[in-house]
Write a protein that holds these residues in place. Structure first.
Motif: not given
Length: 556
Positions: A425-437
């Motif tokens: 659910h947290e990956y709905e924030s694309r900025d957060y997902l990109r940070e994780l990647i």
């Protein structure tokens, strides 16, 4: 749809009588206390299967599961997917307490005003001054509670979404976490199932409530059940655990028939110094892997705290023997993220020789089962991987792996943000997902600077290929063939004695087949830790339990 009376546990799982009652309860809330290895997570997965496949959780209602750690949350979701399939599992939401609070804050953010006001797309930081563009991680639950208090429609919206709520590792619930649960679901008519083990309460330092199960039973009118059977550990290990249970919680002492039989190993190893400990343990680990054939990931090194300091000599010895290990204290937050496993599995498929497990995991995560009944998407992805491997061939020959991130970005682009967001659910924030990647890429790059080999670097983030080094706290909910409980000394197990006993019990109960407990007389402070005592004394009470059932001891 299955009739309630026809439902049986899926995949041939056998549940003891009280577990069956908990799994099939249709009216009341349930408080289930259970020991380590008794299948608490499996029980919740089977209860989800019962509720969803029989229609007791009536469509379009959903099930909400709340856990303490990301990996526990992900593990439960995976179990439900395996037990009842993708179609039903799509109605199962699994969050951590902070993950749920973040969802509430994001959804009802405009309710927050004044000093609490947050902008759309706000970030969550570990530490830092709160202002409209960010908030601290520890502030999420208090902010969610403020929203629920000020805006009753938020409570109603959540209650209308869920008919059932699962609370995992409930013994560690803090006062603010309990307030969040009660504001949402007390007197709501929702069926709340709380599971945990008071003997594994090791979060007192973080504010875990005393007597939380009794409070839950009173507040929610819950039926209190207990299950005893330990499916994890072999008899010799169960007998050791039972000695500790007699002190921690005499009423939970295991019945004699559950302790019958032989099998299992308990070793007590006492060394003059940490150098001797490191060399001997490294030799043993090498033997376990290379002679006994134990998978590295089935071996865990547990410390009460500061694994970097306690294991510095040991990791150097493992390096000398070419044994991969993963320091969970550093890696767990990254490695348990679904996107990290997708990246690792993709790179293994690209650069590994034969990686069937990685391919199965990868396709499971990136191919929606409901959209690929005929296997067309899987065949398409298989062709893509074969073509991409041709591009990676030069990297593999030169061992430079220069194209690894270019190939990864192409893969992620093909998967697409919508499907990636479905991983969490947290990956709905694309900025957060990109940070994780980017965090995963940085971690792999740093590991490669040390290993000079991509596959060795990936092993540090793969569940399949590395010995695990972690604190006892981070090991909760996990199990391993062989556990080394390192440094059972007064200088490491200090402070509140009851909580120290609980911590020791959690560490001991992670082992399925073999437990190795160590202590030394001198432990050099190589990690630069303040207030470190080099002179050590064995924790006599804890080692006394071990010595009652030891298979081998080299005590001096």
């Amino acid at each position: 749809m299955i009739k309630v009376e026809d439902w049986i546990p899926s995949d041939g799982i056998v549940l003891e009588p009280n577990a069956v009652i908990a799994a099939k309860e249709q009216a009341r809330c349930v408080a289930l206390t259970a020991g380590p290895g008794s299948g608490k997570s499996e029980l919740l997965a089977q209860r989800a299967d019962f509720l969803l496949t029989t229609g007791v959780c009536r469509y379009p209602k959903r099930i909400l599961a709340i856990a303490f750690k990301v990996d526990a949350s992900n593990n439960l979701k995976e179990r439900v997917w395996r037990r009842c399939g993708a179609a039903y599992a799509g109605r199962f939401d699994s969050y951590t307490f902070h993950g749920l609070a973040k969802r509430i804050v994001e959804r009802f953010r405009p309710v927050l005003t004044g000093a609490d006001a947050l902008n759309p797309g706000f970030k969550v930081v570990a530490n830092g001054k709160a202002h409209p563009v960010q908030t601290e991680f520890k502030a999420l639950i208090p902010l969610a509670i403020k929203i629920l208090e000020a805006y009753p429609p938020a409570v109603n919206a959540i209650r209308q979404t869920y008919s059932d709520v699962f609370l995992d590792e409930f013994q560690d619930c803090t006062d603010e976490q309990y307030e969040l649960v009660t504001r949402l679901f007390k007197c709501s008519g929702r069926r709340v199932t709380a599971v945990g083990d008071v003997k594994q309460k090791i979060m007192g330092w973080a504010g875990a409530l005393d007597g939380v199960f009794a409070k839950f039973v009173d507040d929610f009118g819950a039926e209190h059940l207990n299950i005893y059977r330990n499916f994890r550990s072999l008899p010799h290990l169960l007998k050791l655990q039972n000695e500790i249970i007699k002190v921690l919680d005499p009423e939970s002492e295991m019945p004699a028939h559950l302790l019958a039989g032989e099998g299992g190993e308990v070793h007590m190893l006492h060394y003059p110094g940490c150098e001797d400990e490191a060399r001997d343990l490294a030799e043993r680990i090498s033997h376990w892997i290379n002679v006994e054939g134990i998978a590295p990931a089935e071996i865990a090194i547990l410390t009460r705290a500061q694994p970097e300091a306690y294991c510095l000599r040991l990791t150097a010895e493992l390096d000398r023997r070419g044994i991969s290990y993963r320091n969970e204290n550093k890696a767990q937050d990254i490695s348990t993220e679904p996107i990290a496993q997708v990246i690792v599995d993709y790179l293994l498929c690209m650069y590994g020789l034969r990686e069937p497990k990685a391919w199965i995991r990868l396709t499971h995560r990136v191919i929606p089962a409901e959209e690929d009944s005929g296997g067309k998407l899987k065949r398409s992805w298989s062709r893509y991987i074969k073509e991409a491997r041709k591009l990676a061939a030069a990297d593999m020959a030169s061992k430079t792996y220069a194209q690894r991130w270019e190939l990864l970005e192409e893969f992620l682009s093909m998967v697409g943000p919508t499907l990636l967001a479905g991983l969490s659910h947290e990956y709905e924030s694309r900025d957060y997902l990109r940070e994780l990647i980017e965090d995963v890429k940085t971690y792999i790059d740093e590991a490669m600077a040390k290993e000079h080999d991509l596959l060795q670097a990936l092993a540090q983030l793969s569940n399949d290929q590395s010995v695990r080094i972690l604190t006892v706290h981070k090991s909760k909910g996990l199990e391993f063939d062989t556990v080394v409980l390192l440094g059972v000394e007064h200088q490491s197990y200090f402070g509140n004695l009851h909580e120290s006993r609980c911590t020791f019990f959690v560490g001991v109960s992670r082992a399925k087949r073999r437990l190795v407990v160590t202590a030394v007389d001198h432990r050099a402070n190589l990690g630069g830790v303040n207030r470190w005592r080099a002179s050590r004394t064995a924790q006599d009470e804890f080692l006394g339990y071990v010595n009652l059932w030891t298979t081998y001891s080299n005590q001096t």
